[in-house]
Scaffold this motif. Structure first.
Motif, mmCIF file in Angstrom:
data_model
loop_
_atom_site.group_PDB
_atom_site.id
_atom_site.type_symbol
_atom_site.label_atom_id
_atom_site.label_comp_id
_atom_site.label_asym_id
_atom_site.label_seq_id
_atom_site.Cartn_x
_atom_site.Cartn_y
_atom_site.Cartn_z
ATOM 1 N N PHE A 152 0.801 -1.234 0.000
ATOM 2 C CA PHE A 152 0.000 0.000 0.000
ATOM 3 C C PHE A 152 0.832 1.282 0.000
ATOM 4 C CE2 PHE A 152 0.758 -1.391 4.295
ATOM 5 C CZ PHE A 152 1.110 -0.244 4.976
ATOM 6 N N ILE A 153 2.160 1.185 0.074
ATOM 7 C CA ILE A 153 2.991 2.391 0.056
ATOM 8 C C ILE A 153 3.563 2.559 -1.349
ATOM 9 C CG2 ILE A 153 4.912 3.625 1.110
ATOM 10 C CD1 ILE A 153 4.631 1.795 3.540
ATOM 11 N N ASP A 154 3.076 3.577 -2.065
ATOM 12 C CA ASP A 154 3.433 3.813 -3.469
ATOM 13 C C ASP A 154 4.562 4.836 -3.528
ATOM 14 O OD1 ASP A 154 3.567 4.526 -6.164
ATOM 15 O OD2 ASP A 154 1.417 4.286 -6.460
ATOM 16 N N TYR A 155 5.720 4.399 -4.055
ATOM 17 C CA TYR A 155 6.897 5.258 -4.146
ATOM 18 C C TYR A 155 7.043 5.823 -5.556
ATOM 19 C CZ TYR A 155 8.146 2.800 0.186
ATOM 20 O OH TYR A 155 8.135 2.255 1.445
ATOM 21 N N PHE A 156 6.724 7.108 -5.706
ATOM 22 C CA PHE A 156 6.950 7.830 -6.972
ATOM 23 C C PHE A 156 6.230 7.173 -8.148
ATOM 24 C CE2 PHE A 156 10.825 7.883 -4.330
ATOM 25 C CZ PHE A 156 10.797 9.204 -3.928
ATOM 26 N N GLY A 157 5.241 6.333 -7.894
ATOM 27 C CA GLY A 157 4.550 5.647 -8.972
ATOM 28 C C GLY A 157 5.375 4.552 -9.614
ATOM 29 N N LEU A 158 6.529 4.214 -9.009
ATOM 30 C CA LEU A 158 7.419 3.217 -9.600
ATOM 31 C C LEU A 158 7.166 1.822 -9.025
ATOM 32 C CD1 LEU A 158 10.762 5.248 -9.596
ATOM 33 C CD2 LEU A 158 9.180 4.882 -11.505
ATOM 34 N N PHE A 159 6.950 1.726 -7.739
ATOM 35 C CA PHE A 159 6.683 0.431 -7.116
ATOM 36 C C PHE A 159 5.894 0.668 -5.829
ATOM 37 C CE2 PHE A 159 11.087 1.796 -6.374
ATOM 38 C CZ PHE A 159 11.055 2.057 -5.007
ATOM 39 N N ILE A 160 5.230 -0.392 -5.380
ATOM 40 C CA ILE A 160 4.384 -0.324 -4.190
ATOM 41 C C ILE A 160 4.851 -1.388 -3.205
ATOM 42 C CG2 ILE A 160 2.018 -0.421 -3.299
ATOM 43 C CD1 ILE A 160 1.037 0.287 -6.087
ATOM 44 N N GLY A 161 5.035 -0.994 -1.953
ATOM 45 C CA GLY A 161 5.514 -1.934 -0.948
ATOM 46 C C GLY A 161 4.735 -1.820 0.341
ATOM 47 N N ASN A 162 5.335 -2.324 1.420
ATOM 48 C CA ASN A 162 4.702 -2.288 2.734
ATOM 49 C C ASN A 162 5.772 -2.128 3.803
ATOM 50 O OD1 ASN A 162 5.794 -4.933 3.140
ATOM 51 N ND2 ASN A 162 4.045 -5.790 2.070
ATOM 52 N N VAL A 163 5.371 -2.185 5.062
ATOM 53 C CA VAL A 163 6.319 -2.003 6.160
ATOM 54 C C VAL A 163 7.323 -3.149 6.217
ATOM 55 C CG1 VAL A 163 6.532 -1.857 8.673
ATOM 56 C CG2 VAL A 163 4.721 -0.587 7.501
ATOM 57 N N ALA A 164 6.875 -4.368 5.884
ATOM 58 C CA ALA A 164 7.802 -5.509 5.865
ATOM 59 C C ALA A 164 8.916 -5.279 4.852
ATOM 60 C CB ALA A 164 7.046 -6.793 5.531
ATOM 61 N N ASP A 165 8.570 -4.729 3.684
ATOM 62 C CA ASP A 165 9.588 -4.439 2.676
ATOM 63 C C ASP A 165 10.589 -3.400 3.185
ATOM 64 O OD1 ASP A 165 8.307 -6.171 0.932
ATOM 65 O OD2 ASP A 165 7.099 -4.586 0.033
ATOM 66 N N ILE A 166 10.083 -2.394 3.911
ATOM 67 C CA ILE A 166 10.977 -1.378 4.473
ATOM 68 C C ILE A 166 11.965 -2.026 5.438
ATOM 69 C CG2 ILE A 166 11.084 0.662 5.964
ATOM 70 C CD1 ILE A 166 8.369 1.503 4.824
ATOM 71 N N ALA A 167 11.469 -2.942 6.283
ATOM 72 C CA ALA A 167 12.347 -3.628 7.236
ATOM 73 C C ALA A 167 13.389 -4.468 6.513
ATOM 74 C CB ALA A 167 11.505 -4.503 8.173
ATOM 75 N N ILE A 168 12.969 -5.166 5.458
ATOM 76 C CA ILE A 168 13.895 -6.033 4.718
ATOM 77 C C ILE A 168 14.973 -5.206 4.017
ATOM 78 C CG2 ILE A 168 14.064 -7.605 2.750
ATOM 79 C CD1 ILE A 168 11.258 -8.646 3.557
ATOM 80 N N VAL A 169 14.563 -4.117 3.375
ATOM 81 C CA VAL A 169 15.532 -3.268 2.677
ATOM 82 C C VAL A 169 16.479 -2.604 3.679
ATOM 83 C CG1 VAL A 169 15.796 -1.202 1.252
ATOM 84 C CG2 VAL A 169 14.041 -2.883 0.682
ATOM 85 N N SER A 170 15.950 -2.146 4.803
ATOM 86 C CA SER A 170 16.793 -1.539 5.847
ATOM 87 C C SER A 170 17.813 -2.546 6.358
ATOM 88 C CB SER A 170 15.930 -1.029 6.997
ATOM 89 O OG SER A 170 15.033 -0.029 6.560
ATOM 90 N N ALA A 171 17.378 -3.798 6.535
ATOM 91 C CA ALA A 171 18.299 -4.852 6.982
ATOM 92 C C ALA A 171 19.397 -5.076 5.953
ATOM 93 C CB ALA A 171 17.528 -6.148 7.224
ATOM 94 N N ALA A 172 19.023 -5.081 4.681
ATOM 95 C CA ALA A 172 20.012 -5.292 3.623
ATOM 96 C C ALA A 172 21.051 -4.172 3.609
ATOM 97 C CB ALA A 172 19.318 -5.383 2.266
ATOM 98 N N VAL A 173 20.594 -2.924 3.784
ATOM 99 C CA VAL A 173 21.521 -1.786 3.818
ATOM 100 C C VAL A 173 22.461 -1.901 5.014
ATOM 101 C CG1 VAL A 173 21.689 0.714 4.124
ATOM 102 C CG2 VAL A 173 19.970 -0.243 2.576
ATOM 103 N N LEU A 174 21.909 -2.242 6.181
ATOM 104 C CA LEU A 174 22.733 -2.364 7.383
ATOM 105 C C LEU A 174 23.737 -3.500 7.256
ATOM 106 C CD1 LEU A 174 23.476 -1.533 10.208
ATOM 107 C CD2 LEU A 174 21.522 -2.841 11.080
ATOM 108 N N ILE A 175 23.309 -4.617 6.682
ATOM 109 C CA ILE A 175 24.235 -5.735 6.465
ATOM 110 C C ILE A 175 25.363 -5.314 5.531
ATOM 111 C CG2 ILE A 175 24.458 -8.012 5.381
ATOM 112 C CD1 ILE A 175 21.663 -8.651 6.486
#
Length: 208
Positions: A152-175
């Motif tokens: 339900f979170i639409d970023y610039f009309g390019l892709f749509i994600g959710n809070v779980a995706d934010i957590a996964i991407v944040s984890a990947a950046v931190l790793i």
């Protein structure tokens, strides 16, 4: 006679000294329990945040009727995603479910060697995010193992994600950052030449 007493008493004195010396390794299990607790807390927060926001999105949003949050750049736009994060691989739902289970096994196995707060945060976010989307896969329509993820979170009309995706991407950046710093899951770094001979204080451990 006194010399014989001194010699006979030497082993006892050594034994007493060894028992009185503090064992620094006794702190390791306690420290590791703290890291496990941090990992679990981060995972629970990420998971609950993901599931709660999905419930709210399903109740408050209507598919095809986006709501602007930051102009047209960030919108709330409800969709059901059969694919991976950001609507990738829509035709491979079962494969993605199996991959999600594999990720969970990897996280749990890796967590046994945890020795760094940074890795505790990263694995916690990865675990919570993975469980969030896996819950959708297993419990939502059309069928267990093939359920569609709520995005339900639409970023610039390019892709749509959710809070779980934010957590996964944040984890990947931190790793990635931890890898660049050379911090292993156990909290240790490889020794560098400038540390050689610098004393016992440089044990290569990193708990940050």
């Amino acid at each position: 006679m006194r010399d014989m007493q001194d010699e006979a008493g030497a082993p006892l004195t050594a034994a007493d000294a060894s028992t009185s010396t503090p064992d620094t390794t006794l702190d390791t299990p306690r420290d590791r329990r703290g890291l496990f607790l941090l990992l679990a807390t981060v995972a629970v927060v990420a998971y609950v945040g993901d599931q709660v926001t999905k419930v709210v999105a399903l109740r408050q949003l209507t598919p095809g009727e986006p709501v602007d949050v930051v102009g047209e750049f960030i919108r709330l736009n409800l969709i059901r995603n059969a694919g991976a994060a950001f609507s990738i691989a829509n035709s491979a739902t079962w494969v993605l479910t199996l991959i999600a289970f594999g990720v969970l096994v990897f996280i749990l196995r890796t967590a046994r060697r945890i020795g760094s707060r940074g890795w505790a945060w990263a694995l916690g976010m990865l675990l919570g995010g993975s469980l969030g989307n896996l819950t959708d896969r297993m419990l939502r329509e059309p069928a267990p193992g093939r359920g569609h993820v709520v995005d339900f979170i639409d970023y610039f009309g390019l892709f749509i994600g959710n809070v779980a995706d934010i957590a996964i991407v944040s984890a990947a950046v931190l790793i990635g950052l931890l890898a660049l710093r050379g911090v292993g899951v156990d909290g240790k770094r490889p020794h560098h030449g400038r540390h050689e001979g610098s004393g016992a204080g440089t044990d290569g451990a990193d708990h940050g």
